[in-house]
Motif scaffolding. Structure first.
Motif, PDB file in Angstrom:
ATOM      1  N   ILE A 150       0.834  -1.210   0.000  1.00  0.00           N
ATOM      2  CA  ILE A 150       0.000   0.000   0.000  1.00  0.00           C
ATOM      3  C   ILE A 150       0.868   1.259   0.000  1.00  0.00           C
ATOM      4  O   ILE A 150       0.574   2.239  -0.702  1.00  0.00           O
ATOM      5  CB  ILE A 150      -0.967   0.006   1.194  1.00  0.00           C
ATOM      6  N   ASP A 151       1.936   1.255   0.768  1.00  0.00           N
ATOM      7  CA  ASP A 151       2.844   2.410   0.790  1.00  0.00           C
ATOM      8  C   ASP A 151       3.405   2.675  -0.606  1.00  0.00           C
ATOM      9  O   ASP A 151       3.498   3.827  -1.050  1.00  0.00           O
ATOM     10  CB  ASP A 151       3.989   2.180   1.779  1.00  0.00           C
ATOM     11  N   ALA A 152       3.790   1.596  -1.300  1.00  0.00           N
ATOM     12  CA  ALA A 152       4.331   1.737  -2.660  1.00  0.00           C
ATOM     13  C   ALA A 152       3.253   2.257  -3.617  1.00  0.00           C
ATOM     14  O   ALA A 152       3.525   3.137  -4.449  1.00  0.00           O
ATOM     15  CB  ALA A 152       4.869   0.388  -3.155  1.00  0.00           C
ATOM     16  N   LEU A 153       2.037   1.752  -3.478  1.00  0.00           N
ATOM     17  CA  LEU A 153       0.949   2.183  -4.349  1.00  0.00           C
ATOM     18  C   LEU A 153       0.596   3.649  -4.123  1.00  0.00           C
ATOM     19  O   LEU A 153       0.330   4.378  -5.086  1.00  0.00           O
ATOM     20  CB  LEU A 153      -0.280   1.306  -4.122  1.00  0.00           C
ATOM     21  N   GLU A 154       0.614   4.077  -2.870  1.00  0.00           N
ATOM     22  CA  GLU A 154       0.247   5.465  -2.579  1.00  0.00           C
ATOM     23  C   GLU A 154       1.251   6.466  -3.155  1.00  0.00           C
ATOM     24  O   GLU A 154       0.902   7.622  -3.386  1.00  0.00           O
ATOM     25  CB  GLU A 154       0.082   5.664  -1.070  1.00  0.00           C
ATOM     26  N   ARG A 155       2.455   6.000  -3.411  1.00  0.00           N
ATOM     27  CA  ARG A 155       3.454   6.881  -4.037  1.00  0.00           C
ATOM     28  C   ARG A 155       3.201   7.051  -5.532  1.00  0.00           C
ATOM     29  O   ARG A 155       3.655   8.031  -6.126  1.00  0.00           O
ATOM     30  CB  ARG A 155       4.867   6.324  -3.803  1.00  0.00           C
ATOM     31  N   GLU A 159      -0.344   9.170 -10.428  1.00  0.00           N
ATOM     32  CA  GLU A 159       0.118   8.979 -11.811  1.00  0.00           C
ATOM     33  C   GLU A 159      -0.681   7.872 -12.500  1.00  0.00           C
ATOM     34  O   GLU A 159      -1.089   8.013 -13.655  1.00  0.00           O
ATOM     35  CB  GLU A 159       1.606   8.619 -11.805  1.00  0.00           C
ATOM     36  N   GLU A 160      -0.926   6.770 -11.759  1.00  0.00           N
ATOM     37  CA  GLU A 160      -1.687   5.663 -12.343  1.00  0.00           C
ATOM     38  C   GLU A 160      -3.130   6.068 -12.606  1.00  0.00           C
ATOM     39  O   GLU A 160      -3.710   5.702 -13.638  1.00  0.00           O
ATOM     40  CB  GLU A 160      -1.630   4.453 -11.403  1.00  0.00           C
ATOM     41  N   ALA A 161      -3.719   6.832 -11.684  1.00  0.00           N
ATOM     42  CA  ALA A 161      -5.096   7.294 -11.872  1.00  0.00           C
ATOM     43  C   ALA A 161      -5.211   8.132 -13.134  1.00  0.00           C
ATOM     44  O   ALA A 161      -6.190   8.017 -13.892  1.00  0.00           O
ATOM     45  CB  ALA A 161      -5.547   8.094 -10.654  1.00  0.00           C
TER      46      ALA A 161
END
Length: 252
Positions: A150-155, A159-161
């Motif tokens: 989750i920490d990696a995804l929140e970074r 950009e992905e959105a």
């Protein structure tokens, strides 16, 4: 060696004529490809599944959603067509203007959402039962893994959105909040079990003393930091646990 092998010689005949070598190589490769069973199978796939692929091309081009269940269902239908192909990349390359970039966005977004859903499922399937030390080992392993992901995804989620939205997919990143809320529930369940064992135990069997209570409290604090807060239930249990730790410390 260059001078000897490729230099001009008197009287001619010593030079290497390669005017048509490039074309000759291309012709040879084309002939090999034509006779290759692998490439013949690709051509057969193009012919056999042409209608389905062109329908898929139109459906992908038009697809847009804010509903993640709709996203997962649509991608499942897409894969039901593509899984029949011998080589997806080679076949789709033969379909003019196939939206491969949008297909990639569909694949990435649906895979990501499925992964996030599996985190919630993993947390909800954790059995909160004694012995408490082994339970804490188990939930701590799950917490560490999920927190890292989750920490990696929140970074990268902004950009992905943006990428997903460019292909008319509005990804629901609120699922991250649900994951954090579920983790808080797991932490609260652990605190409840610790307090129950503490109050029902006697003598030396009271949860192994202050060290184990403190370990439960530390886990609750880690979850609190990760989730950005506690709900009412977790807050109440944390206070009760702190009071038990203080009592145990005073008695030692």
């Amino acid at each position: 060696m260059q001078g000897k092998a490729f230099g001009k010689k008197k009287g001619g005949g010593g030079g290497v004529k390669n005017n048509n070598s490039g074309q000759g190589m291309a012709d040879a490769l084309a002939e090999i490809t034509k006779k290759s069973a692998y490439f013949q199978q690709i051509e057969e796939d193009v012919e056999k599944y042409s209608k389905s692929i062109y329908e898929l091309k139109g459906a992908i081009g038009k697809f847009k959603t804010k509903d993640m269940n709709e996203l997962l269902q649509f991608y499942k239908e897409v894969e039901s067509v593509l899984e029949n192909l011998t080589d997806e990349t080679q076949v789709l390359a033969r379909i003019e203007d196939f939206p491969t970039k949008k297909l990639e966005a569909l694949r990435t977004s649906s895979t990501l959402y499925s992964k996030l859903e599996s985190m919630i499922k993993e947390l909800k399937n954790l059995k909160i039962e004694p012995p408490l030390p082994q339970l804490l080992d188990k939930v701590s392993r799950s917490f560490t893994k999920i927190k890292g992901d989750i920490d990696a995804l929140e970074r990268t989620k902004d950009e992905e959105a943006k990428i997903f939205k460019g292909y008319n997919i509005e990804f629901d990143f609120q699922i991250i909040v649900r994951i954090k809320e579920t983790m808080v529930d797991v932490s609260s369940d652990c605190m409840e079990l610790a307090l129950k064992e503490r109050r029902e135990g006697d003598g030396q069997n009271k949860n192994g003393g202050v060290k184990l209570l403190w370990r439960v409290f530390q886990f609750a604090f880690q979850v609190y930091t990760f989730a950005g807060g506690h709900d009412e239930r977790a807050e109440k249990l944390t206070q009760e646990l702190a009071q038990e730790i203080e009592k145990e410390a005073e008695n030692q």
